[in-house]
Design a protein around this motif. Structure first.
Motif, short mmCIF file in Angstrom:
data_model
loop_
_atom_site.label_atom_id
_atom_site.label_comp_id
_atom_site.label_asym_id
_atom_site.label_seq_id
_atom_site.Cartn_x
_atom_site.Cartn_y
_atom_site.Cartn_z
N GLN A 56 -3.99 -0.05 -6.63
CA GLN A 56 -4.81 1.42 -6.95
C GLN A 56 -4.66 1.67 -8.33
OE1 GLN A 56 -3.52 4.45 -4.08
NE2 GLN A 56 -3.83 2.95 -2.32
N PRO A 57 -5.73 2.26 -8.85
CA PRO A 57 -6.97 2.74 -8.33
C PRO A 57 -7.84 1.59 -8.39
CG PRO A 57 -6.89 3.48 -10.59
CD PRO A 57 -5.67 3.02 -10.28
N GLU A 79 -13.03 8.49 0.04
CA GLU A 79 -12.41 9.59 0.62
C GLU A 79 -11.88 9.31 2.19
OE1 GLU A 79 -11.94 12.72 -0.55
OE2 GLU A 79 -12.23 11.60 -2.20
N GLN A 82 -9.05 7.10 1.85
CA GLN A 82 -7.87 7.71 0.87
C GLN A 82 -7.40 6.87 -0.27
OE1 GLN A 82 -5.12 9.96 3.30
NE2 GLN A 82 -6.61 11.25 4.29
N PRO A 84 -8.03 5.73 -4.28
CA PRO A 84 -8.66 6.35 -5.36
C PRO A 84 -9.51 5.19 -5.98
CG PRO A 84 -6.26 6.42 -5.52
CD PRO A 84 -6.49 5.70 -4.30
N TYR A 136 -10.48 11.68 -4.47
CA TYR A 136 -10.24 10.00 -4.52
C TYR A 136 -11.37 9.73 -5.40
CZ TYR A 136 -6.58 10.39 -0.99
OH TYR A 136 -5.51 11.07 -0.53
#
Length: 228
Positions: A56-57, A79, A82, A84, A136
């Motif tokens: 991530q991200p 979202e 969850q 990013p 996110y």
């Protein structure tokens, strides 16, 4: 001279846009919504995330912000999971509110209605500036062309330009090379296009190229993976 744009309804009930001067649509008339989910989410973002769990991200680069459908679907995905997402998109001809305000993507699936306000936020976000649009999802929209854009390292490429017959320069090796060079190892390049020359160009740039089942109404699509 302002380009004429017509809103059309595709076979899955979702809208697309038709440009009479190019005789071209922004999405497949067999189903705009289903095409974006199939090509860019299923075989792009979700496929990359499944192979790179915990990384991530996730960095996405999109050629052709257009209607904002791909960006909105990526925001919803970020979202819901969850995870990013940093989303970088380019568009030289942004839509006016009188057009994007009529598009019906946020009502295609009932369980996604809570994400409706984000669709307008995506379009109204300042050009050439980055920022968070949700917890996110962080986006930078550049009002520019692929020739001029400054690239950043990317994990997933949504290559959603108009067809090679309409914008041939975007599908030729010099600009594809610019995109491939910015891809991280393991990065994926996905597009609705299944043209043989595109596949040869991507292979020539070092990608492992896959011909995958296409979205409704289209037999095939293309994915390239950067192995080094």
């Amino acid at each position: 001279m302002e380009r004429e744009i017509k809103i059309i309804t595709t076979e899955d009930g979702s809208h697309s846009l038709y440009l009479p001067h190019l005789n071209e649509t922004y999405h497949s008339f067999h189903g705009a919504y289903k095409e974006s989910v199939h090509v860019f989410l299923l075989y792009g973002l979700e496929a990359w995330a499944a192979k790179n769990k915990g990384v991530q991200p996730i960095r996405i680069f999109e050629v052709g912000f257009g209607t904002g459908l791909n960006a909105w679907l990526a925001l919803v995905w970020a979202e819901q999971n969850q995870i990013p997402v940093l989303y970088h998109t380019i568009e030289p001809f942004p839509l006016k509110e009188e057009v994007y305000g009529q598009l019906n993507y946020t009502g295609i699936e009932e369980n996604l209605e809570r994400f409706t306000p984000y669709f307008n936020l995506l379009h109204k976000a300042e050009w050439n500036q980055g920022g968070a649009l949700s917890e996110y999802f962080n986006m930078k929209k550049d009002l520019t062309t692929l020739e001029e854009v400054q690239m950043y390292a990317t994990d997933v490429v949504f290559f959603d330009a108009f067809a090679p017959s309409k914008q041939p320069e975007l599908w030729e090796k010099p600009l594809l090379e610019k995109v491939v060079e910015a891809m991280n190892p393991g990065g994926v390049f996905v597009t609705y296009c299944a043209q043989g020359q595109l596949k040869r160009n991507l292979k020539g740039l070092g990608l492992e190229v896959e011909t995958l089942p296409g979205p409704p109404g289209k037999k095939e699509m293309t994915r390239g993976v950067k192995v080094k």
